[in-house]
Scaffold this active site. Sequence first.
Site, short mmCIF file in Angstrom:
data_model
loop_
_atom_site.label_atom_id
_atom_site.label_comp_id
_atom_site.label_asym_id
_atom_site.label_seq_id
_atom_site.Cartn_x
_atom_site.Cartn_y
_atom_site.Cartn_z
N HIS A 1 -9.81 3.12 -0.21
CA HIS A 1 -9.90 2.63 1.17
C HIS A 1 -10.78 1.38 1.15
CE1 HIS A 1 -9.26 4.18 5.48
NE2 HIS A 1 -8.10 4.17 4.87
N HIS B 1 0.82 -1.21 0.00
CA HIS B 1 0.00 0.00 0.00
C HIS B 1 0.85 1.26 0.00
CE1 HIS B 1 -3.68 2.27 0.64
NE2 HIS B 1 -3.11 2.91 1.63
#
Length: 747
Positions: free
Chosen positions: A101, A50
């Site tokens: 997200h 990420h």
Amino acid sequence: MDNAVATPDEAQPWQELGLTGDEYTRIREILGRRPTGGELAMYSVMWSEHCSYKSSKIYLKKFAALPQQTPRGPLLAGIGDNAGVVDIGNGLAVTFKAESHNHPSYVEPHQGAATGVGGIVRDIMAMGARPIGVMNALAFGPLDAPDTARVLPGVVSGIADYGNCLGLPTIGGQTLFDPTYYGNPLVNALCVGVLRHEDLQFAKASGAGNLVVLFGAATGGDGIGGASILASDSFATEGESKRPSVQVGDPFMEKLLIECTLELFNAGVCEALQDFGAAGISCATSELASAGDGGMHVELDRVPLRDPNLAPEEILMSESQERMMAIVTPANIDRFMEICARWEVQATVIGEVTDSDRLFIDWHGERIVDVDPHTVAHDGPELHMPTARPDWIDGVNANDANALPRDNSGAAIAHAITALAASPALCDRSWITDQYDRFVRGNTVLAQPEDAGMIRVDESTNLGIALSLDSNGRYSLLNPYLGAQLALSEAYRNVAVSGACPMAITDCLNFGSPLDPAVMWQFSEAILGLLDGCRELEVPVTGGNVSLHNRTGDESIRPNPLVGVLGVIDDVHTRIRAGFRHTGDAVLVLGETKCELGGSVWEDVLHDGHLGGMPPMPNLAAEKALATVMAAAAQEGLLSSAHDLSEGGLAQGLVESCLYGDHGVSLTLEGEPTVELFSESPARAVVSLPAASYGRFVELCHDNDVPVNRVGEVVATDKIEIQGLCTVDLDEVREVWAATIPAAMEH
């Protein structure tokens, strides 16, 4: 034990933090010793998929080869900065960016989505801008699936609560439903902000002796290793056990933080600023130090805590929300603290910039981190994951949607128009969008259900910006190169039909597991598609986000490259709306319609979820020509309405133009009804205009080689009348179109 490989029965600390044996060995080589617990925590979150983009960075580097130029000048900031910044004239600039997200929003839908909004807003603040609007692009499993009723309302309420409390209008976006997003929804958030050129901020720690200040909320344990770790792995059946990793947001604190930060900028007391996103203090300290011209020394025990029992490693990894880090000169620190106190924002000096090249972090006098910050923030692993064109794709492409049975009888066409309008793919989204405040602050000019969101950014001149977010996983599964270009084309076209000039893009690239060679092939093809598309459309990529590991069990999501396009309009009063407005206006279709049903909603709805063939073929030259026509038509005030044609084809374009404008339409089709109505050929729009504008508008189209065909006129009746074929009652269409999502959410 200190081996790089753990025994099956004895997991090593680096394994528990998501590092591989090779990565741990490399950390030891960099340091020349065994890492401390604090260093291991920092490297693990900063080298996660990420944060480091280790599987995708070799592809993302190619975007830097694109011209960093918009139609109005060079980019003021781009890839590598917190967000891209575009010069829009009058001394003003706009910054915008999208981020994902996804996994947190499945584990804890409300907080996952809310903190996604909060994080992207802080990215925009960090550039020196005032946030002025947000958008979102969502994807869920089947609308009637049990878990969708849990995830969808929670995600929507999280977005609504956070954005509404901040006083930011939610001006647009999209919502998809598809079986592959069941268990792995997509929650992509975009924020846009405005700033003057001289207020632009960059995140770099410079000037030995300058102070490192943490301001905003206290640090807690609610987001330890949250997005950085959670988004760097696929979900297994026990996915919900990861709930403690999801951050908890406080929009009221963020609102104070926004106003406080803007006053700090205006007072000139910030040398640099960095938001706290994924990886928390690990990210803020290492990135600021790495981008600067020196080092940094931080005393971690000065960090204000909500939980006094947190270990130093947990403090370093916490992704608690509503926090920023500033670099402040000693001469300005008193003024800085005074402003923070007035806004009731906690601020603490936790360290200083040094003239070394090291990042030092101490805990109660003990050195727990001693690293070269560049090795943490920028020299993470670069993986060359294997790619392989999947062996199943030829069979899917051969199962051609264009060869499916097509019933062109009047009754079948009327049924198809209504069935598509009522489908989850095309039904009314107001159950979702009505929860968002679209007009707070008073400068929203267009918002959903319009094709693009539009905001006035300069009240003295009525200068405005338009934005659209688009993706289509069905197209991208059939051909990821073309699918990415079609997402780019639709977002570009949505901005253009509003009357704005497309200027630049951001992206949010959602794909499955990078361990799957077929997924990495999809990813690489999508990147190539965007590169070639942006080069032809002459729009730069300003930045964005990659989200991998979107997989539950053995099933990856359909590839979903999301593209956001920013446009500029010199006077928002010239904007063009989507709904039919005036009885008697001519209705024209712009662009060429071909038999292109692959990936279409017609194929999905009328043929039991069929997905095969090839997607429509992008025509980027035609998109540019259409945009030129629309900009000129807006400036001259020629059109009553304009609506892009995409999912659902002309049929859905007419349904929405009628429903949005409370008028009917009468039309005559020249070709095969199914193709004319349901093909999803790109570079097309349906427009309406008065007789006085007709000749000039047709001249504009001819001058720019845009095909134009008059198909009918706007009528006062509440019907879609297709001459010689069928009549569709708009009251009936409106009823089923509006009922689909509310009915599913009631069960």
